[in-house]
Every structure is written in structure tokens, then in C-alpha cells.
Write a protein that holds these residues in place. Structure first.
Motif, mmCIF file in Angstrom:
data_model
loop_
_atom_site.group_PDB
_atom_site.id
_atom_site.type_symbol
_atom_site.label_atom_id
_atom_site.label_comp_id
_atom_site.label_asym_id
_atom_site.label_seq_id
_atom_site.Cartn_x
_atom_site.Cartn_y
_atom_site.Cartn_z
ATOM 1 N N GLU A 12 -5.824 -13.554 1.469
ATOM 2 C CA GLU A 12 -5.219 -13.816 2.766
ATOM 3 C C GLU A 12 -3.839 -14.460 2.603
ATOM 4 O O GLU A 12 -2.867 -14.045 3.217
ATOM 5 C CB GLU A 12 -6.164 -14.775 3.488
ATOM 6 C CG GLU A 12 -5.984 -14.936 4.956
ATOM 7 C CD GLU A 12 -6.997 -15.992 5.429
ATOM 8 O OE1 GLU A 12 -8.214 -15.734 5.328
ATOM 9 O OE2 GLU A 12 -6.561 -17.077 5.857
ATOM 10 N N LEU A 13 -3.771 -15.464 1.714
ATOM 11 C CA LEU A 13 -2.509 -16.177 1.515
ATOM 12 C C LEU A 13 -1.440 -15.272 0.926
ATOM 13 O O LEU A 13 -0.286 -15.297 1.321
ATOM 14 C CB LEU A 13 -2.725 -17.383 0.593
ATOM 15 C CG LEU A 13 -3.346 -18.620 1.223
ATOM 16 C CD1 LEU A 13 -3.692 -19.632 0.140
ATOM 17 C CD2 LEU A 13 -2.392 -19.244 2.242
ATOM 18 N N LEU A 14 -1.856 -14.483 -0.042
ATOM 19 C CA LEU A 14 -0.882 -13.625 -0.733
ATOM 20 C C LEU A 14 -0.515 -12.404 0.097
ATOM 21 O O LEU A 14 0.477 -11.742 -0.170
ATOM 22 C CB LEU A 14 -1.456 -13.152 -2.074
ATOM 23 C CG LEU A 14 -1.526 -14.169 -3.200
ATOM 24 C CD1 LEU A 14 -2.410 -13.639 -4.317
ATOM 25 C CD2 LEU A 14 -0.138 -14.450 -3.744
ATOM 26 N N GLU A 15 -1.337 -12.090 1.079
ATOM 27 C CA GLU A 15 -1.199 -10.843 1.835
ATOM 28 C C GLU A 15 -1.213 -9.659 0.879
ATOM 29 O O GLU A 15 -0.264 -8.878 0.786
ATOM 30 C CB GLU A 15 0.065 -10.856 2.708
ATOM 31 C CG GLU A 15 -0.035 -11.871 3.828
ATOM 32 C CD GLU A 15 1.215 -11.915 4.712
ATOM 33 O OE1 GLU A 15 1.928 -10.903 4.765
ATOM 34 O OE2 GLU A 15 1.458 -12.962 5.323
ATOM 35 N N VAL A 16 -2.308 -9.567 0.163
ATOM 36 C CA VAL A 16 -2.475 -8.519 -0.827
ATOM 37 C C VAL A 16 -2.502 -7.162 -0.132
ATOM 38 O O VAL A 16 -3.189 -6.985 0.868
ATOM 39 C CB VAL A 16 -3.785 -8.734 -1.612
ATOM 40 C CG1 VAL A 16 -4.082 -7.554 -2.512
ATOM 41 C CG2 VAL A 16 -3.699 -10.018 -2.420
ATOM 42 N N GLY A 17 -1.708 -6.242 -0.638
ATOM 43 C CA GLY A 17 -1.662 -4.907 -0.056
ATOM 44 C C GLY A 17 -2.433 -3.918 -0.915
ATOM 45 O O GLY A 17 -3.248 -4.309 -1.749
ATOM 46 N N ASP A 18 -2.127 -2.633 -0.734
ATOM 47 C CA ASP A 18 -2.773 -1.626 -1.562
ATOM 48 C C ASP A 18 -2.053 -1.586 -2.900
ATOM 49 O O ASP A 18 -0.884 -1.257 -2.960
ATOM 50 C CB ASP A 18 -2.671 -0.237 -0.908
ATOM 51 C CG ASP A 18 -3.561 -0.174 0.320
ATOM 52 O OD1 ASP A 18 -4.599 -0.873 0.313
ATOM 53 O OD2 ASP A 18 -3.204 0.537 1.275
ATOM 54 N N ALA A 19 -2.772 -1.927 -3.953
ATOM 55 C CA ALA A 19 -2.157 -1.895 -5.277
ATOM 56 C C ALA A 19 -2.049 -0.463 -5.728
ATOM 57 O O ALA A 19 -2.968 0.321 -5.533
ATOM 58 C CB ALA A 19 -2.986 -2.707 -6.253
ATOM 59 N N VAL B 83 -0.733 -6.215 -11.331
ATOM 60 C CA VAL B 83 -0.838 -5.187 -10.288
ATOM 61 C C VAL B 83 -1.118 -5.853 -8.943
ATOM 62 O O VAL B 83 -0.511 -5.533 -7.931
ATOM 63 C CB VAL B 83 -1.947 -4.168 -10.647
ATOM 64 C CG1 VAL B 83 -2.178 -3.206 -9.483
ATOM 65 C CG2 VAL B 83 -1.583 -3.385 -11.901
ATOM 66 N N LEU B 84 -2.015 -6.815 -8.971
ATOM 67 C CA LEU B 84 -2.376 -7.530 -7.741
ATOM 68 C C LEU B 84 -1.161 -8.221 -7.135
ATOM 69 O O LEU B 84 -0.872 -8.089 -5.950
ATOM 70 C CB LEU B 84 -3.474 -8.567 -8.046
ATOM 71 C CG LEU B 84 -3.828 -9.482 -6.882
ATOM 72 C CD1 LEU B 84 -4.846 -8.817 -5.982
ATOM 73 C CD2 LEU B 84 -4.332 -10.821 -7.361
ATOM 74 N N LEU B 85 -0.419 -8.952 -8.004
ATOM 75 C CA LEU B 85 0.710 -9.723 -7.487
ATOM 76 C C LEU B 85 1.836 -8.834 -6.999
ATOM 77 O O LEU B 85 2.525 -9.150 -6.049
ATOM 78 C CB LEU B 85 1.207 -10.694 -8.544
ATOM 79 C CG LEU B 85 0.279 -11.886 -8.702
ATOM 80 C CD1 LEU B 85 0.659 -12.693 -9.910
ATOM 81 C CD2 LEU B 85 0.305 -12.760 -7.463
ATOM 82 N N ARG B 86 2.006 -7.687 -7.675
ATOM 83 C CA ARG B 86 3.067 -6.782 -7.239
ATOM 84 C C ARG B 86 2.766 -6.205 -5.850
ATOM 85 O O ARG B 86 3.662 -5.818 -5.130
ATOM 86 C CB ARG B 86 3.242 -5.651 -8.246
ATOM 87 C CG ARG B 86 4.094 -6.081 -9.427
ATOM 88 C CD ARG B 86 4.378 -4.898 -10.319
ATOM 89 N NE ARG B 86 4.877 -5.339 -11.613
ATOM 90 C CZ ARG B 86 6.161 -5.597 -11.864
ATOM 91 N NH1 ARG B 86 7.052 -5.448 -10.919
ATOM 92 N NH2 ARG B 86 6.531 -5.986 -13.048
ATOM 93 N N SER B 87 1.476 -6.123 -5.540
ATOM 94 C CA SER B 87 1.119 -5.547 -4.250
ATOM 95 C C SER B 87 1.142 -6.605 -3.147
ATOM 96 O O SER B 87 0.992 -6.302 -1.980
ATOM 97 C CB SER B 87 -0.270 -4.924 -4.336
ATOM 98 O OG SER B 87 -1.248 -5.931 -4.219
ATOM 99 N N ALA B 88 1.310 -7.874 -3.537
ATOM 100 C CA ALA B 88 1.225 -8.948 -2.548
ATOM 101 C C ALA B 88 2.540 -9.136 -1.820
ATOM 102 O O ALA B 88 3.585 -9.268 -2.440
ATOM 103 C CB ALA B 88 0.816 -10.251 -3.234
ATOM 104 N N LYS B 89 2.470 -9.157 -0.505
ATOM 105 C CA LYS B 89 3.690 -9.264 0.295
ATOM 106 C C LYS B 89 4.356 -10.630 0.136
ATOM 107 O O LYS B 89 5.557 -10.748 0.201
ATOM 108 C CB LYS B 89 3.357 -9.054 1.779
ATOM 109 C CG LYS B 89 3.164 -7.604 2.141
ATOM 110 C CD LYS B 89 3.250 -7.422 3.657
ATOM 111 C CE LYS B 89 2.692 -6.103 4.105
ATOM 112 N NZ LYS B 89 1.210 -6.039 3.970
#
Lengths: 544, 143
Positions: A47-54, A65-71
């Protein structure tokens, strides 16, 4: 024992209950191992990172990969996290901040790490990281703040932008961990090269900057820049490998080159661009003319976009004949019909197209137009189209070619792609794979301008070519050129490749090159590049 | 030993200069600090000095050789540095020395060594062989 008892009890808590409890925390939690493999991400963290579609392939590890997808993760986060999985980071207990989030991590057990993510957007009004996590140099934010405060104090400061040459090659061949190590050492060398009172910063990637606070003359700055270039040119020993990069520098001075931090940095950046364009490994001072040149560059890009949109590009077609004089193929050659400058030859504008990164689009237009035109000709006449190195660098290229053949209806066997040696230089395995795929579409491949570049014979055997196009510089009467052409046609025969001589400008040359064993000929004597209409007329005439 | 041994050999120009006394003091300082730092981390090697140029051999665990080498590389006093050898080795050339020192000869000027250094800085591969064999030779003579 009481302690043992407590741990034992804890392990009995059902995992789901534990996770539910974690999600109640205000902090987000990510548990990962030493290799960056994700073990758990709490809902709060997502929720905090606003993780998107990796998207796969966006990072070396799952964490990346996770962090790159995070808004909400800052631009440098993935890079930072890569560093977190290195050996040194294990001893440190650092954190980073960006996008209103704070990220801290700790080693828990067996190399596993837990990262805590907190919302800090309310605190200290967008507090910015003062330090670059990888090198320990100043961050961009701090650098800019220091310029402003030096200026406020009336100091005549100077700034240098430093960019590494060939850094990408190090990352590509030795891997990201070695690349990070290199950046750290570049930071150390930079720090060792400057005087106390000056400030070194890293802006991200391989971009570094220096703030020179003291009144420095042009000579002082030149000396300092040359020292930095010298030190960066020296070998780096990384993971047992000797590695080399270089540095390009742009220098700008206050107040002549800018009246605030933004202007000063822009001036230094433009000067850096000049150093890079001149081949790197040098320093350039900002001058007012650089602004004009940038304007010209920008206009160039706009012009190219406009030319595509307004259909100012056109193709001319030059005949290729076989030994009996029969028309067998046309080479498509691009021209730019500029409203003010008239007809511009390719050498005068393709470098601009390449520079503004539009070669892919222009190349596709050429291919589509040429294939469509060839459909108007009889089946036994082929079309040859040039492919730029940057086009082959695009993994989608083969697919685009296939789509164009399908859309125009041209059979692959009527298309020949002309590829320069330069295209083969990058990643030979990848290029070969691509060429093999193109051949499965029935397309034949010619190596263009053979005899000009680093023409290595082994390339002919290594890549799946069908034809050698011998450069026009070898079309003269010089006995040494003749010997070279004979050797090339002999080699072609032995390897099962046909040969075409370019630059046939007279009857003598035609007879001579034919005698040297060339299978096909092309040049002014046999036909100049002509408009599509003239080509169609020529085709009609030879058919009769 | 399970750890991989790495050896690097480089030549440097212009780092140490000045009068004879100054040069001697600077060399003593370099040697003392090398001996102190190297022995701690299992790095051995040798130094050959001649007419404002020197060659240094560093051998030991890769990690430590890298760190020491990097410190040297970031030293702006060197005018020119040429690495002549770098790679994994099985055995040490100077196992007994934290930093052996080879003086090139009286007055620290030896034509043969000068020529070898010149060859190295001119990029000649023979220079490398010459410098290495001179190092071993000079040390053998001193022993």
C-alpha cells in the motif's frame, strides 16, 4: 529456561495470525534473502509503495523488480536495493528516503533481511536525502542547495559535470554489482582529486558533479579537470578484472554562465555534451555558442518529426544489374525534399535522425515504402533496403520486418537487407540470431560497404550473408585495389556468396570489375538513383 | 590456501621526485607504510625505484590487493601509471617480503632500468618482461 520457553511459544503462533498482526503495523515490511528473493511483503508495504504490475526483466532480483514497479519508490531505489544485497551493505544499517517514504533495513538471520517502510511525507516537509547512498558523496538535492547558499554569500562558484565514458559496457560485461563497485571507486577517486572546501556529488547513474567554491581561474579549472580525467583513465581492479572507463567533463562558471543553480548546471550539462560528442575523455568550458548549437539540434529533431509527418522524405531507386546486363534489383535510397533547402542527400541528415533517436521510425518508413513500391514491379526484380545499426539494436526489428512484408504482400525472397559492418560490432551473438531469423523469412542479406571498415574476413563466415557489396572506393584502376577486389570475389566464390561492385562510373570500370569476378554491378554508368516513376518506366522498358 | 591469489604489477612515473635526500625520505615513508599495511592483510610484494619511476608488485588475497591498488590509483601525485600484469597466480614471487625494495644502483640511476621503464611507458610488451626480470635480479643481488 524462561527465554527458550518464550521463543518456543512464539513459533507456535500460526503464520497467518502473525501476518495479520504485521498488517496492523503502521510500517510496511518486506522480508527478503541475501539474493534479493522476496520472502514476504506485508499488505501495508504494498500500500505504501503503491506497487504496480511488475514487468519481468526489469531487475536482477525479485526485490528490484518489485521496487521498479512501485510508484512511490524514488528513481534510485532499485539501484539502492541492489547495493543492499552486497557484502558491504550487510555491515551497514543505512536507510534511504524518497517519495515521502523512508526505507530502513536490518539483517535478521542467515543473511535474510527485513526492510521497514514508513510514511514520512508529513515530517520535515519533503525531507530530501543529503547523501548519495552508494558513494557517500553529496546528493543532487544537497549539491543544488550548496550552490544556492554559496551564491547567496556572493561567492563566484564554478560547477563541473562529470560523466563516465563506456560505463555501460562495464555494467553489461561484468554485471551490476561490479558496476556499483566501480561507481564507488570513481567517487573515491573524485574525492581524492579535489581540494578541501569543494564538494563532490553523484546525481545518479554514472553522473557526477563538482562544486568549486573558491575563486578559480580558467587555468585552475582546466588543471583540475585534466587531473580528474587522468585519474579516471587509470585502470580499475574490480573482482580481479582490470577495467577501464574514462571521464568527460563540462565546466560552467558563475556569474558569466548562469545566475542561479539551474542555469549553471544547464550550462555545465551543455558543455559536457560537447565533450561527449567530441569523443569523450576531455573537458569543455561552456560558451554561449553552445546554446545556439543546442537550438539547432532541437530544430533538427523537430524537422525530422515534421518531415515524417508531412511526407517530405522520398525514396529514389538505383538499378543493380547482373553480369549479362539484366536489371535484377533496385536499391532504395532515401532523400529529403526540404521545403527550403531542396533535396538533401542521406549523409547530410541521417546523422541527425540517428542523434535524435528516430532512426527506427524513419527506417520503418523506408522499408514499408520500398516494399510497397516493389510490389508494382515484376516478380523477378528485387528491392534492396539499407538497415542502420540502431535498427538492428532493436529486438523488435525482425517482427517489424515480418509485419511489413505481410502488410505489403511482398514475398521475403524479393527483399534484400543491406547491413554495414558497424551493425555487427555490438553483440555478435544477438545480431547473428536476428540475421538467422530474417533469413527464415526468405530475406537475403548483403554486407554493405565491404572493404571500408574493419572488414574482417571472419565476419563473412560468422554471419549468414548471401552477398558482399564491395565498396565504391575499390572501383578504381589502382592495381592494389584490383588485387583486393579479386581476392574478395574469390573469397565470395569459396564461401558461396555473390559479389556486387558499387561505384561503376564508366564503361572501363564495368569491364574491369566484371573481369575481376563481380556477379553484380551498380553505379552511375549503369543507372543513377531515380524517382519511383522513372524506376517503374525502366522496369516497363526492360520487360519488352 | 583456499583464497585466490592475485598479482598486479604496475609502473609509475613522476610520483617521487626532488633531491636525493627528499627522494630517500619519500621512499622510506612509502615502504614503511606499505610494510605496515600489507603484512596485516597478507599482501607481499616488491618495489623498484629508478630515476623518478618505480615499479611495484602487489600479491595476495584479491580483495586486499584491490583495496591497496585502488588507494594508489586515486593518488593524484602519480603522473602516469601503467599496469603491466594483473591476474590470478598460483604462487607468490616475493613470499618473504611485505614490501621488498630494490635500489637500481648508485645514485638511483641505472641505464638498463631506465630503458625498461621507457619501454613500458611506450607500451612495449618487452618492457614488461624486462622490468619483471630486473626486479627479481636486483633483489637476488641484494639478498
Amino acid at each position: 529456561m524462561a527465554t527458550a520457553n518464550r521463543i518456543e511459544n512464539q513459533t507456535e503462533i500460526p503464520a497467518l495470525a502473525l501476518l495479520a498482526a504485521l498488517n496492523q503495523l503502521d510500517q510496511g515490511l518486506i522480508l527478503y534473502d541475501a539474493g534479493g528473493k522476496l520472502l514476504h511483503i506485508s499488505e501495508r508495504a504494498q500500500e505504501l509503495l503503491e506497487v504496480g504490475d511488475a514487468r519481468p526483466g526489469e531487475g536482477a532480483t525479485e526485490l528490484e523488480v518489485l521496487l521498479r514497479s512501485a510508484k512511490r519508490a524514488g528513481a534510485n531505489w532499485a539501484e539502492a536495493l541492489r547495493y543492499l544485497t552486497t557484502k558491504e551493505a550487510r555491515q551497514e544499517n543505512a536507510g534511504l528516503e524518497g517519495g515521502g517514504l523512508r526505507f530502513r533495513w536490518k539483517e535478521v538471520s542467515d543473511g535474510n533481511r527485513v526492510a521497514f517502510i514508513e510514511n514520512v511525507s508529513g515530517e520535515a516537509a519533503e525531507s530530501k536525502s543529503e547523501e548519495d547512498f552508494l558513494t557517500g558523496l553529496a546528493s543532487r538535492a544537497r549539491f543544488e542547495a550548496e550552490i544556492e547558499s554559496a551564491m547567496a554569500g556572493g561567492a563566484a562558484v564554478s560547477a563541473m559535470f562529470i560523466d563516465l565514458d563506456h560505463f555501460k559496457a562495464v555494467n553489461d560485461t561484468l554485471g551490476h554489482a561490479a558496476g556499483d563497485m566501480l561507481l564507488k571507486r570513481v567517487g573515491q577517486r573524485l574525492k581524492a582529486s579535489i581540494r578541501t572546501g569543494d564538494l563532490a556529488a553523484r546525481f545518479g547513474g554514472d553522473e557526477f558533479a563538482l562544486l568549486i567554491r573558491a575563486n578559480a581561474t580558467a587555468d585552475d579549472l582546466t588543471g583540475m579537470a585534466n587531473r580528474i580525467i587522468e585519474v579516471m583513465r587509470r585502470s580499475f581492479l574490480i573482482e580481479g578484472e582490470l577495467t577501464h572507463v574514462g571521464a568527460s567533463i563540462g565546466i560552467a562558471r558563475m556569474p558569466a554562465d548562469g545566475s542561479d543553480a539551474r542555469e549553471l548546471l544547464r550550462a555545465a550539462d551543455l558543455a559536457l555534451y560537447e565533450s561527449k560528442a567530441a569523443g569523450g575523455g576531455r573537458a569543455t568550458f561552456f560558451e554561449k555558442t553552445l546554446l545556439e548549437r543546442e537550438q539547432v539540434r532541437r530544430n533538427g529533431e523537430m524537422d525530422v518529426r515534421r518531415a515524417l509527418a508531412l511526407r517530405q522524405f522520398e525514396l529514389h531507386y538505383q538499378p543493380q544489374l547482373d553480369a549479362s546486363g539484366k536489371l535484377v534489383c533496385f536499391e532504395a535510397l532515401i532523400r529529403w525534399r526540404h521545403p527550403e533547402r531542396g533535396l538533401i542527400p542521406p549523409l547530410a541528415f541521417l546523422p541527425i535522425v540517428e542523434k535524435v533517436g528516430m532512426m527506427g521510425q524513419v527506417g520503418e518508413w523506408v522499408l514499408r515504402t520500398a516494399c510497397a513500391e516493389a510490389m508494382k514491379w515484376p516478380d523477378d526484380i528485387c528491392i534492396a533496403v539499407n538497415v542502420a545499426p540502431s535498427q538492428l539494436g532493436n529486438k523488435q526489428f525482425v517482427e517489424r520486418v515480418r509485419q511489413i512484408l505481410e502488410a505489403t504482400g511482398l514475398p521475403g525472397c524479393r527483399l534484400e537487407l543491406e547491413i554495414t559492418e558497424e551493425s555487427l560490432a555490438g553483440d555478435p551473438a544477438a545480431v547473428k540470431g536476428m540475421l538467422d531469423e530474417l533469413r527464415t523469412l526468405g530475406i537475403s542479406l548483403a554486407i554493405d560497404d565491404f572493404g571500408t571498415g574493419y572488414a574482417s574476413m571472419s565476419q563473412l563466415a560468422m554471419f549468414p550473408f548471401d552477398k558482399i557489396k564491395i565498396d565504391k572506393s575499390l572501383a578504381g584502376a589502382d592495381p592494389r585495389e584490383r588485387a583486393l577486389v579479386k581476392a574478395i570475389t574469390q573469397l565470395g566464390d569459396d564461401l558461396g556468396l555473390s559479389t556486387l561492385a558499387e561505384g561503376v562510373e564508366s564503361r572501363e570500370q564495368m569491364v574491369q570489375l566484371h573481369g575481376d569476378g563481380c556477379d553484380f554491378l551498380q553505379g552511375y554508368h549503369l543507372g543513377r538513383p531515380m524517382t519511383a516513376e522513372s524506376a517503374a518506366l525502366l522496369v516497363e522498358r526492360v520487360k519488352k | 590456501m583456499s583464497e585466490r591469489l592475485h598479482r598486479i604489477v604496475y609502473c609509475s612515473k613522476g610520483c617521487i621526485s626532488g633531491g636525493e635526500e627528499e627522494i630517500r625520505r619519500e621512499l622510506d615513508r612509502i615502504l614503511a607504510s606499505a610494510r605496515r599495511n600489507n603484512s596485516r592483510v597478507g599482501v607481499t610484494g616488491a618495489l623498484l625505484y629508478n630515476a623518478e619511476c618505480f615499479a611495484q608488485v602487489l600479491e595476495g588475497p584479491q580483495e586486499h590487493v584491490e583495496t591497496i591498488f585502488e588507494t594508489i590509483q586515486s593518488d593524484v601525485r602519480h603522473h602516469e601509471i601503467a599496469v603491466i600484469e594483473s591476474g590470478v597466480v598460483r604462487d607468490r614471487l616475493f613470499p618473504e617480503w611485505s614490501m621488498a625494495y630494490a635500489a637500481a644502483g648508485p645514485g638511483s640511476h641505472n641505464t638498463q632500468v631506465t630503458e625498461a621503464f621507457d619501454a613500458v611507458f611506450a607500451g612495449s610488451p618487452e618492457g614488461t618482461t624486462q622490468v619483471l626480470s630486473l626486479l627479481e635480479q636486483l633483489l637476488a643481488n641484494q639478498a
